[in-house]
Design a protein around this motif. Structure first.
Motif, PDB file in Angstrom:
ATOM      1  N   GLY A  18       0.788  -1.218   0.000  1.00  0.00           N
ATOM      2  CA  GLY A  18       0.000   0.000   0.000  1.00  0.00           C
ATOM      3  C   GLY A  18       0.823   1.271   0.000  1.00  0.00           C
ATOM      4  N   ILE A  19       2.148   1.161   0.087  1.00  0.00           N
ATOM      5  CA  ILE A  19       2.988   2.361   0.163  1.00  0.00           C
ATOM      6  C   ILE A  19       4.009   2.404  -0.972  1.00  0.00           C
ATOM      7  N   LYS A  20       4.844   1.360  -1.093  1.00  0.00           N
ATOM      8  CA  LYS A  20       5.944   1.468  -2.044  1.00  0.00           C
ATOM      9  C   LYS A  20       6.571   0.105  -2.298  1.00  0.00           C
ATOM     10  N   TRP A  21       7.385   0.076  -3.327  1.00  0.00           N
ATOM     11  CA  TRP A  21       8.326  -1.000  -3.582  1.00  0.00           C
ATOM     12  C   TRP A  21       9.729  -0.393  -3.557  1.00  0.00           C
ATOM     13  N   THR A  22      10.636  -1.012  -2.828  1.00  0.00           N
ATOM     14  CA  THR A  22      12.032  -0.586  -2.820  1.00  0.00           C
ATOM     15  C   THR A  22      12.847  -1.571  -3.656  1.00  0.00           C
ATOM     16  N   ILE A  23      13.551  -1.044  -4.625  1.00  0.00           N
ATOM     17  CA  ILE A  23      14.391  -1.860  -5.498  1.00  0.00           C
ATOM     18  C   ILE A  23      15.839  -1.621  -5.091  1.00  0.00           C
ATOM     19  N   ARG A  24      16.528  -2.658  -4.671  1.00  0.00           N
ATOM     20  CA  ARG A  24      17.903  -2.530  -4.154  1.00  0.00           C
ATOM     21  C   ARG A  24      18.847  -3.415  -4.977  1.00  0.00           C
ATOM     22  N   ALA A  25      19.953  -2.813  -5.428  1.00  0.00           N
ATOM     23  CA  ALA A  25      20.955  -3.555  -6.207  1.00  0.00           C
ATOM     24  C   ALA A  25      22.322  -3.344  -5.581  1.00  0.00           C
ATOM     25  N   TRP A  26      23.131  -4.414  -5.545  1.00  0.00           N
ATOM     26  CA  TRP A  26      24.476  -4.285  -4.984  1.00  0.00           C
ATOM     27  C   TRP A  26      25.387  -5.399  -5.495  1.00  0.00           C
ATOM     28  N   GLU A  27      26.684  -5.159  -5.384  1.00  0.00           N
ATOM     29  CA  GLU A  27      27.690  -6.191  -5.596  1.00  0.00           C
ATOM     30  C   GLU A  27      28.912  -5.853  -4.758  1.00  0.00           C
ATOM     31  N   VAL A  28      29.778  -6.851  -4.558  1.00  0.00           N
ATOM     32  CA  VAL A  28      30.959  -6.679  -3.715  1.00  0.00           C
ATOM     33  C   VAL A  28      32.172  -7.207  -4.477  1.00  0.00           C
ATOM     34  N   GLY A  29      33.201  -6.368  -4.600  1.00  0.00           N
ATOM     35  CA  GLY A  29      34.399  -6.811  -5.306  1.00  0.00           C
ATOM     36  C   GLY A  29      35.491  -5.759  -5.259  1.00  0.00           C
ATOM     37  N   VAL A  30      36.616  -6.078  -5.902  1.00  0.00           N
ATOM     38  CA  VAL A  30      37.745  -5.150  -5.966  1.00  0.00           C
ATOM     39  C   VAL A  30      38.571  -5.490  -7.204  1.00  0.00           C
ATOM     40  N   PRO A  31      39.076  -4.474  -7.934  1.00  0.00           N
ATOM     41  CA  PRO A  31      39.967  -4.760  -9.061  1.00  0.00           C
ATOM     42  C   PRO A  31      41.396  -4.953  -8.597  1.00  0.00           C
ATOM     43  N   GLN A  32      42.112  -5.829  -9.279  1.00  0.00           N
ATOM     44  CA  GLN A  32      43.534  -6.037  -9.024  1.00  0.00           C
ATOM     45  C   GLN A  32      44.286  -5.896 -10.343  1.00  0.00           C
ATOM     46  N   VAL A  33      45.228  -4.964 -10.385  1.00  0.00           N
ATOM     47  CA  VAL A  33      46.031  -4.754 -11.592  1.00  0.00           C
ATOM     48  C   VAL A  33      47.261  -5.654 -11.469  1.00  0.00           C
ATOM     49  N   THR A  34      47.120  -6.873 -11.932  1.00  0.00           N
ATOM     50  CA  THR A  34      48.155  -7.886 -11.733  1.00  0.00           C
ATOM     51  C   THR A  34      49.301  -7.779 -12.735  1.00  0.00           C
ATOM     52  N   ASN A  35      49.022  -7.284 -13.939  1.00  0.00           N
ATOM     53  CA  ASN A  35      50.048  -7.170 -14.973  1.00  0.00           C
ATOM     54  C   ASN A  35      49.998  -5.775 -15.593  1.00  0.00           C
ATOM     55  N   PRO A  36      50.501  -4.776 -14.878  1.00  0.00           N
ATOM     56  CA  PRO A  36      50.393  -3.391 -15.385  1.00  0.00           C
ATOM     57  C   PRO A  36      51.131  -3.158 -16.690  1.00  0.00           C
ATOM     58  N   ASP A  37      52.120  -4.005 -17.029  1.00  0.00           N
ATOM     59  CA  ASP A  37      52.854  -3.805 -18.278  1.00  0.00           C
ATOM     60  C   ASP A  37      52.014  -4.116 -19.511  1.00  0.00           C
ATOM     61  N   ALA A  38      50.840  -4.699 -19.310  1.00  0.00           N
ATOM     62  CA  ALA A  38      49.920  -4.917 -20.428  1.00  0.00           C
ATOM     63  C   ALA A  38      49.021  -3.709 -20.653  1.00  0.00           C
ATOM     64  N   LEU A  39      49.332  -2.591 -19.966  1.00  0.00           N
ATOM     65  CA  LEU A  39      48.556  -1.359 -20.080  1.00  0.00           C
ATOM     66  C   LEU A  39      49.475  -0.209 -20.456  1.00  0.00           C
ATOM     67  N   CYS A  40      48.982   0.692 -21.284  1.00  0.00           N
ATOM     68  CA  CYS A  40      49.726   1.915 -21.604  1.00  0.00           C
ATOM     69  C   CYS A  40      48.741   3.073 -21.662  1.00  0.00           C
ATOM     70  N   LYS A  41      49.009   4.099 -20.871  1.00  0.00           N
ATOM     71  CA  LYS A  41      48.149   5.283 -20.829  1.00  0.00           C
ATOM     72  C   LYS A  41      48.636   6.315 -21.829  1.00  0.00           C
ATOM     73  N   ILE A  42      47.692   6.914 -22.542  1.00  0.00           N
ATOM     74  CA  ILE A  42      47.989   8.053 -23.409  1.00  0.00           C
ATOM     75  C   ILE A  42      47.540   9.293 -22.656  1.00  0.00           C
ATOM     76  N   SER A  43      48.473  10.149 -22.304  1.00  0.00           N
ATOM     77  CA  SER A  43      48.191  11.273 -21.415  1.00  0.00           C
ATOM     78  C   SER A  43      48.115  12.587 -22.185  1.00  0.00           C
ATOM     79  N   ASN A  44      47.119  13.415 -21.786  1.00  0.00           N
ATOM     80  CA  ASN A  44      46.917  14.744 -22.353  1.00  0.00           C
ATOM     81  C   ASN A  44      46.444  14.651 -23.792  1.00  0.00           C
ATOM     82  N   THR A  45      45.338  13.953 -23.990  1.00  0.00           N
ATOM     83  CA  THR A  45      44.794  13.774 -25.324  1.00  0.00           C
ATOM     84  C   THR A  45      43.882  14.913 -25.745  1.00  0.00           C
ATOM     85  N   ALA A  46      43.662  15.871 -24.865  1.00  0.00           N
ATOM     86  CA  ALA A  46      42.807  17.003 -25.238  1.00  0.00           C
ATOM     87  C   ALA A  46      43.383  18.271 -24.630  1.00  0.00           C
ATOM     88  N   ALA A  47      43.167  19.385 -25.323  1.00  0.00           N
ATOM     89  CA  ALA A  47      43.684  20.659 -24.823  1.00  0.00           C
ATOM     90  C   ALA A  47      42.859  21.157 -23.667  1.00  0.00           C
TER      91      ALA A  47
END
Length: 287
Positions: free
Chosen positions: A258-287
């Protein structure tokens, strides 16, 4: 007056709402889907990152070992990295009045925004970590940005190729599962570049699912606001990043009659950068 649909036709049932929110979220996970995903049963995850530098021995060079001499000693070293899992979540409320009078716009937007909020928060965290941990960086000099006032100085193709080269020099193959992560502004600058517009060998637009909008010089292009302004990322994310999850995306519908429905979404985790040499950042791509 238009007829109102019956309440039962709104499909505001737990299992249906769960599928809707999950469906919206999966469409908005643009970076997480590129990573390696593993289940975790611990609140703290520890891994070891291999030192990137080539092995040397200052006292006994690798080159020119004399006859009968002992070989120079080399040892691979690792650094221990620990991360604690985090909870990502959002909830929204649909009033009894909106649901029973069939205000479909309110319901649909609520479900969509809940799913998007969780997905974007996860993607933001993953990108923040890979941006800070990338093993290499291509730095664009002043007046050579992708939207530089000096049009002749814009060379995004070479910047991307330089990033691929640095990854390849670290013994990873960016042509196998490599991606270019880019924000909408720099995506416009990239496609607006004359070299890209006029040269079909650089660009294809065959991929259109989950934010993947095409390929450029062998890399899948993923456009997302999770990428920091003035930079882009080239990488093999399944090699470089593992998403450790204790709980995948979960949705619950809580009824207050008679009042409402509450919709709740969640997840639990963490990223781990295990092999950073497989990544390369391009810095300052815009003025």
């Amino acid at each position: 007056m238009a007829d109102k649909a019956r309440t039962g036709e709104l499909n505001l049932r737990k299992e249906n709402v769960s599928r809707v929110v999950t469906g919206f979220a999966l469409q908005n996970y643009l970076i997480k889907g590129l990573t390696m995903i593993q289940n975790s049963n611990s609140w703290k995850e520890t891994y070891f990152r291999e030192t990137a530098a080539d092995l040397t021995n200052s006292a006994s060079p690798v080159r020119g070992v004399p006859r009968l001499a002992n070989f120079p000693y080399g040892e691979v070293t690792f650094s221990e990295v620990s991360n604690r899992l985090e909870k990502y979540g959002m909830e929204g409320v649909i009033s009894w009045e909106d649901a029973t009078t069939n205000e479909i716009g309110v319901i649909a937007r609520t479900l969509l925004r809940i799913g998007r909020a969780v997905a974007k928060a996860v993607d933001d965290k993953i990108y923040s970590d890979i941006s800070s941990e990338a093993g290499s960086t291509v730095t664009i000099t002043a007046d050579s940005e992708w939207d530089s006032a000096t049009v002749a100085n814009r060379d995004p193709i070479q910047n991307i190729l330089d990033a691929k080269r640095l990854i390849a020099e670290n013994n990873y193959n960016p042509d196998q599962g490599g991606a270019l992560l880019i924000n909408p502004k720099d995506y416009a600058n990239l496609l607006g570049n004359a070299n890209v517009r006029n040269a079909g060998q650089f660009w294809t637009d065959t991929a259109t699912r989950n934010g993947r909008v095409g390929m450029i010089v062998g890399l899948t292009v993923v456009v997302t606001n999770s990428v920091t302004a003035d930079e882009a990322m080239v990488g093999i994310l399944k090699e470089a990043v593992t998403w450790q999850q204790a709980k995948s995306l979960t949705v619950e519908t809580i009824t207050d009659p008679g009042i409402k429905w509450t919709i709740r979404a969640w997840e639990v985790g963490v990223p781990q950068v295990t092999n950073p040499d497989a990544l390369c950042k391009i810095s300052n791509t815009a003025a």
